[in-house]
Design a protein around this motif. Structure first.
Motif, PDB file in Angstrom:
ATOM      1  N   ILE A  16      25.930  15.919 -16.216  1.00  0.00           N
ATOM      2  CA  ILE A  16      25.832  16.291 -14.799  1.00  0.00           C
ATOM      3  C   ILE A  16      27.209  16.641 -14.255  1.00  0.00           C
ATOM      4  CG2 ILE A  16      25.295  15.415 -12.488  1.00  0.00           C
ATOM      5  CD1 ILE A  16      23.074  13.718 -13.822  1.00  0.00           C
ATOM      6  N   SER A  17      28.223  15.829 -14.579  1.00  0.00           N
ATOM      7  CA  SER A  17      29.562  16.044 -14.024  1.00  0.00           C
ATOM      8  C   SER A  17      30.208  17.313 -14.557  1.00  0.00           C
ATOM      9  CB  SER A  17      30.459  14.835 -14.328  1.00  0.00           C
ATOM     10  OG  SER A  17      30.643  14.681 -15.729  1.00  0.00           O
ATOM     11  N   THR A  18      29.851  17.719 -15.773  1.00  0.00           N
ATOM     12  CA  THR A  18      30.426  18.942 -16.351  1.00  0.00           C
ATOM     13  C   THR A  18      29.614  20.180 -16.021  1.00  0.00           C
ATOM     14  OG1 THR A  18      29.248  18.542 -18.436  1.00  0.00           O
ATOM     15  CG2 THR A  18      31.517  17.693 -18.241  1.00  0.00           C
ATOM     16  N   GLY A  19      28.476  20.006 -15.356  1.00  0.00           N
ATOM     17  CA  GLY A  19      27.677  21.147 -14.958  1.00  0.00           C
ATOM     18  C   GLY A  19      26.684  21.609 -15.999  1.00  0.00           C
ATOM     19  N   ARG A  20      26.595  20.906 -17.129  1.00  0.00           N
ATOM     20  CA  ARG A  20      25.591  21.289 -18.133  1.00  0.00           C
ATOM     21  C   ARG A  20      24.182  21.084 -17.568  1.00  0.00           C
ATOM     22  NH1 ARG A  20      26.687  18.233 -23.580  1.00  0.00           N
ATOM     23  NH2 ARG A  20      24.775  19.382 -24.114  1.00  0.00           N
ATOM     24  N   ILE A  21      24.043  20.063 -16.743  1.00  0.00           N
ATOM     25  CA  ILE A  21      22.816  19.887 -15.960  1.00  0.00           C
ATOM     26  C   ILE A  21      23.231  20.033 -14.508  1.00  0.00           C
ATOM     27  CG2 ILE A  21      20.843  18.407 -15.454  1.00  0.00           C
ATOM     28  CD1 ILE A  21      21.418  16.847 -17.981  1.00  0.00           C
ATOM     29  N   PRO A  28      14.389  16.544 -18.481  1.00  0.00           N
ATOM     30  CA  PRO A  28      13.205  16.461 -19.350  1.00  0.00           C
ATOM     31  C   PRO A  28      12.393  15.223 -18.992  1.00  0.00           C
ATOM     32  CG  PRO A  28      15.171  16.987 -20.632  1.00  0.00           C
ATOM     33  CD  PRO A  28      15.648  16.652 -19.255  1.00  0.00           C
ATOM     34  N   SER A  29      11.141  15.224 -19.384  1.00  0.00           N
ATOM     35  CA  SER A  29      10.282  14.086 -19.064  1.00  0.00           C
ATOM     36  C   SER A  29      10.842  12.809 -19.685  1.00  0.00           C
ATOM     37  CB  SER A  29       8.864  14.323 -19.579  1.00  0.00           C
ATOM     38  OG  SER A  29       8.843  14.263 -20.997  1.00  0.00           O
ATOM     39  N   GLU A  30      10.403  11.677 -19.150  1.00  0.00           N
ATOM     40  CA  GLU A  30      10.894  10.395 -19.657  1.00  0.00           C
ATOM     41  C   GLU A  30      10.541  10.209 -21.123  1.00  0.00           C
ATOM     42  OE1 GLU A  30       9.363   7.467 -16.996  1.00  0.00           O
ATOM     43  OE2 GLU A  30      10.707   8.037 -15.358  1.00  0.00           O
ATOM     44  N   SER A  31       9.355  10.637 -21.504  1.00  0.00           N
ATOM     45  CA  SER A  31       8.961  10.505 -22.916  1.00  0.00           C
ATOM     46  C   SER A  31       9.815  11.401 -23.811  1.00  0.00           C
ATOM     47  CB  SER A  31       7.477  10.829 -23.091  1.00  0.00           C
ATOM     48  OG  SER A  31       7.194  12.156 -22.677  1.00  0.00           O
ATOM     49  N   GLN A  32      10.154  12.613 -23.329  1.00  0.00           N
ATOM     50  CA  GLN A  32      11.001  13.514 -24.102  1.00  0.00           C
ATOM     51  C   GLN A  32      12.404  12.943 -24.266  1.00  0.00           C
ATOM     52  OE1 GLN A  32      10.433  17.023 -21.645  1.00  0.00           O
ATOM     53  NE2 GLN A  32       9.172  18.019 -23.231  1.00  0.00           N
ATOM     54  N   LEU A  33      12.951  12.396 -23.165  1.00  0.00           N
ATOM     55  CA  LEU A  33      14.284  11.806 -23.245  1.00  0.00           C
ATOM     56  C   LEU A  33      14.285  10.573 -24.150  1.00  0.00           C
ATOM     57  CD1 LEU A  33      15.503  12.116 -19.541  1.00  0.00           C
ATOM     58  CD2 LEU A  33      16.446  13.295 -21.539  1.00  0.00           C
ATOM     59  N   ALA A  34      13.238   9.761 -24.056  1.00  0.00           N
ATOM     60  CA  ALA A  34      13.152   8.582 -24.910  1.00  0.00           C
ATOM     61  C   ALA A  34      13.124   8.975 -26.382  1.00  0.00           C
ATOM     62  CB  ALA A  34      11.909   7.766 -24.548  1.00  0.00           C
ATOM     63  N   SER A  35      12.398  10.048 -26.676  1.00  0.00           N
ATOM     64  CA  SER A  35      12.336  10.530 -28.059  1.00  0.00           C
ATOM     65  C   SER A  35      13.690  11.076 -28.503  1.00  0.00           C
ATOM     66  CB  SER A  35      11.259  11.609 -28.172  1.00  0.00           C
ATOM     67  OG  SER A  35      11.226  12.155 -29.474  1.00  0.00           O
ATOM     68  N   VAL A  41      10.481   3.950 -23.789  1.00  0.00           N
ATOM     69  CA  VAL A  41      10.450   4.483 -22.424  1.00  0.00           C
ATOM     70  C   VAL A  41      11.039   3.486 -21.426  1.00  0.00           C
ATOM     71  CG1 VAL A  41       8.942   5.234 -20.539  1.00  0.00           C
ATOM     72  CG2 VAL A  41       8.558   6.092 -22.856  1.00  0.00           C
ATOM     73  N   PRO A  42      10.748   2.167 -21.515  1.00  0.00           N
ATOM     74  CA  PRO A  42      11.382   1.220 -20.590  1.00  0.00           C
ATOM     75  C   PRO A  42      12.914   1.245 -20.665  1.00  0.00           C
ATOM     76  CG  PRO A  42       9.483   0.196 -21.595  1.00  0.00           C
ATOM     77  CD  PRO A  42       9.694   1.495 -22.322  1.00  0.00           C
ATOM     78  N   THR A  43      13.472   1.376 -21.875  1.00  0.00           N
ATOM     79  CA  THR A  43      14.932   1.462 -22.010  1.00  0.00           C
ATOM     80  C   THR A  43      15.453   2.727 -21.356  1.00  0.00           C
ATOM     81  OG1 THR A  43      14.951   0.188 -24.066  1.00  0.00           O
ATOM     82  CG2 THR A  43      16.844   1.605 -23.656  1.00  0.00           C
ATOM     83  N   LEU A  44      14.738   3.828 -21.557  1.00  0.00           N
ATOM     84  CA  LEU A  44      15.137   5.097 -20.942  1.00  0.00           C
ATOM     85  C   LEU A  44      15.092   4.979 -19.422  1.00  0.00           C
ATOM     86  CD1 LEU A  44      14.052   8.029 -19.693  1.00  0.00           C
ATOM     87  CD2 LEU A  44      16.000   7.988 -21.241  1.00  0.00           C
ATOM     88  N   ARG A  45      14.077   4.314 -18.906  1.00  0.00           N
ATOM     89  CA  ARG A  45      13.974   4.152 -17.450  1.00  0.00           C
ATOM     90  C   ARG A  45      15.111   3.307 -16.899  1.00  0.00           C
ATOM     91  NH1 ARG A  45       7.388   3.253 -17.164  1.00  0.00           N
ATOM     92  NH2 ARG A  45       6.838   5.494 -17.240  1.00  0.00           N
ATOM     93  N   ASN A  46      15.588   2.345 -17.677  1.00  0.00           N
ATOM     94  CA  ASN A  46      16.742   1.562 -17.254  1.00  0.00           C
ATOM     95  C   ASN A  46      17.980   2.454 -17.113  1.00  0.00           C
ATOM     96  OD1 ASN A  46      15.356  -0.871 -17.155  1.00  0.00           O
ATOM     97  ND2 ASN A  46      15.901  -1.454 -19.251  1.00  0.00           N
ATOM     98  N   ALA A  47      18.124   3.405 -18.030  1.00  0.00           N
ATOM     99  CA  ALA A  47      19.244   4.349 -17.947  1.00  0.00           C
ATOM    100  C   ALA A  47      19.131   5.226 -16.712  1.00  0.00           C
ATOM    101  CB  ALA A  47      19.292   5.211 -19.216  1.00  0.00           C
ATOM    102  N   LEU A  48      17.930   5.710 -16.445  1.00  0.00           N
ATOM    103  CA  LEU A  48      17.722   6.546 -15.270  1.00  0.00           C
ATOM    104  C   LEU A  48      17.951   5.753 -13.985  1.00  0.00           C
ATOM    105  CD1 LEU A  48      14.549   8.582 -16.305  1.00  0.00           C
ATOM    106  CD2 LEU A  48      16.951   9.253 -16.473  1.00  0.00           C
ATOM    107  N   ALA A  49      17.600   4.464 -14.004  1.00  0.00           N
ATOM    108  CA  ALA A  49      17.808   3.625 -12.823  1.00  0.00           C
ATOM    109  C   ALA A  49      19.296   3.504 -12.502  1.00  0.00           C
ATOM    110  CB  ALA A  49      17.195   2.244 -13.035  1.00  0.00           C
ATOM    111  N   VAL A  50      20.143   3.481 -13.540  1.00  0.00           N
ATOM    112  CA  VAL A  50      21.587   3.442 -13.314  1.00  0.00           C
ATOM    113  C   VAL A  50      22.042   4.687 -12.554  1.00  0.00           C
ATOM    114  CG1 VAL A  50      23.849   3.478 -14.434  1.00  0.00           C
ATOM    115  CG2 VAL A  50      22.053   1.984 -15.314  1.00  0.00           C
ATOM    116  N   VAL A  67      18.290  16.205 -10.608  1.00  0.00           N
ATOM    117  CA  VAL A  67      19.696  16.001 -10.257  1.00  0.00           C
ATOM    118  C   VAL A  67      19.850  16.295  -8.768  1.00  0.00           C
ATOM    119  CG1 VAL A  67      22.076  16.724 -10.665  1.00  0.00           C
ATOM    120  CG2 VAL A  67      20.439  16.661 -12.564  1.00  0.00           C
ATOM    121  N   ARG A  68      20.476  15.378  -8.070  1.00  0.00           N
ATOM    122  CA  ARG A  68      20.575  15.507  -6.617  1.00  0.00           C
ATOM    123  C   ARG A  68      21.676  16.478  -6.220  1.00  0.00           C
ATOM    124  NH1 ARG A  68      19.575   9.670  -3.854  1.00  0.00           N
ATOM    125  NH2 ARG A  68      18.955  11.054  -2.176  1.00  0.00           N
ATOM    126  N   GLN A  69      21.470  17.129  -5.096  1.00  0.00           N
ATOM    127  CA  GLN A  69      22.514  17.919  -4.476  1.00  0.00           C
ATOM    128  C   GLN A  69      23.578  16.962  -3.934  1.00  0.00           C
ATOM    129  OE1 GLN A  69      22.629  21.181  -4.459  1.00  0.00           O
ATOM    130  NE2 GLN A  69      20.535  21.685  -5.117  1.00  0.00           N
TER     131      GLN A  69
END
Length: 245
Positions: A16-21, A28-35, A41-50, A67-69
């Motif tokens: 995000i900080s480098t502008g790649r996203i 990507p969906s949570e299941s895609q990112l987890a894969s 998926v719960p571990t991935l959601r913990n990362a997203l919560a951060v 990604v927020r403005q």
């Protein structure tokens, strides 16, 4: 060794900080990112919560994670008898207002110092940039304060208190403010589109008139990733110091 969800959060934060996203992009969906990161998926959601807690992404129910403005800052100006009870807004934000008549219950009986069942009018302010919420304020006045049939039309304006607009020139004597940091309720998190793990600035504001009556109470919720509270105290100079000046 860092936990796996922290590593994932660091990876996504760097993208995000480098502008790649980019701002506004959907992840990507949570299941895609987890894969992708070979985690549950719960571990991935913990990362997203951060990242949600840092204000970098937001979860839109039914649509996914975005990604927020960059967020405008909100500054609450404390300690003034004439400042609006809702937060002073940065340029580019607007406010929607809803009103309702209700009976005092629970916390409102203490806030307004009235018995249970007393008539109140609630003004619910939601500040937004386009459709993105930024702060939530609920302002209360006694039911006999507002002018008959005119309370629905009250609109916020800077530098003018709600009470002074619905009851001109009230003899105000005191403003009391209590500020705390806490986690949002589920309703607040949904309204503001923030994570339940993101701390909010919670402000209770009470305006008292010269007779000791509470004429305005406010419950403000400002997300911690975009809010500041500023208080300025003016100390009068002593006669001796004025003479020296």
């Amino acid at each position: 060794m860092a936990y796996r969800h922290q590593f994932i959060a660091d990876e996504l934060r760097a993208q995000i900080s480098t502008g790649r996203i980019k701002a506004g992009d959907r992840l990507p969906s949570e299941s895609q990112l987890a894969s992708r990161y070979t985690v549950s998926v719960p571990t991935l959601r913990n990362a997203l919560a951060v990242l949600q807690g840092e204000g970098l992404i937001e979860k839109v129910h039914g649509l996914g994670n975005f990604v927020r403005q960059p967020l405008p800052r909100i500054t609450y100006i404390g300690g003034s008898r004439t400042a609006d009870a809702h937060a002073a807004l940065a340029a580019g934000l607007h406010v929607s207002v809803r009103t309702a008549r209700l009976k005092a219950r629970g916390i409102l009986t203490d806030l307004m110092q009235v018995p249970a069942g007393a008539a109140l009018i609630e003004y619910r302010y939601l500040s937004l940039e386009d459709e993105s919420p930024h702060s939530l304020s609920r302002v209360y006045v006694p039911g006999d304060t507002a002018q008959d049939d005119g309370y629905e039309a009250v609109e916020p304006s800077e530098g003018d208190s709600l009470v002074s607009r619905i009851a001109p020139n009230p003899p105000l004597a005191e403003v009391r403010e209590k500020i705390s940091a806490r986690l949002p309720t589920n309703e607040e998190a949904m309204t503001l589109r923030i994570s339940t793990a993101l701390a909010v600035l919670s402000i209770e504001r009470v305006v008292v008139d010269a007779d000791g009556r509470v004429v305005e109470g406010a419950l403000l919720v400002l997300p911690g990733d975009r809010a500041d509270a500023v208080f300025t105290t003016h100390h009068p100079m002593s006669e001796e110091r004025r003479a020296e000046g």
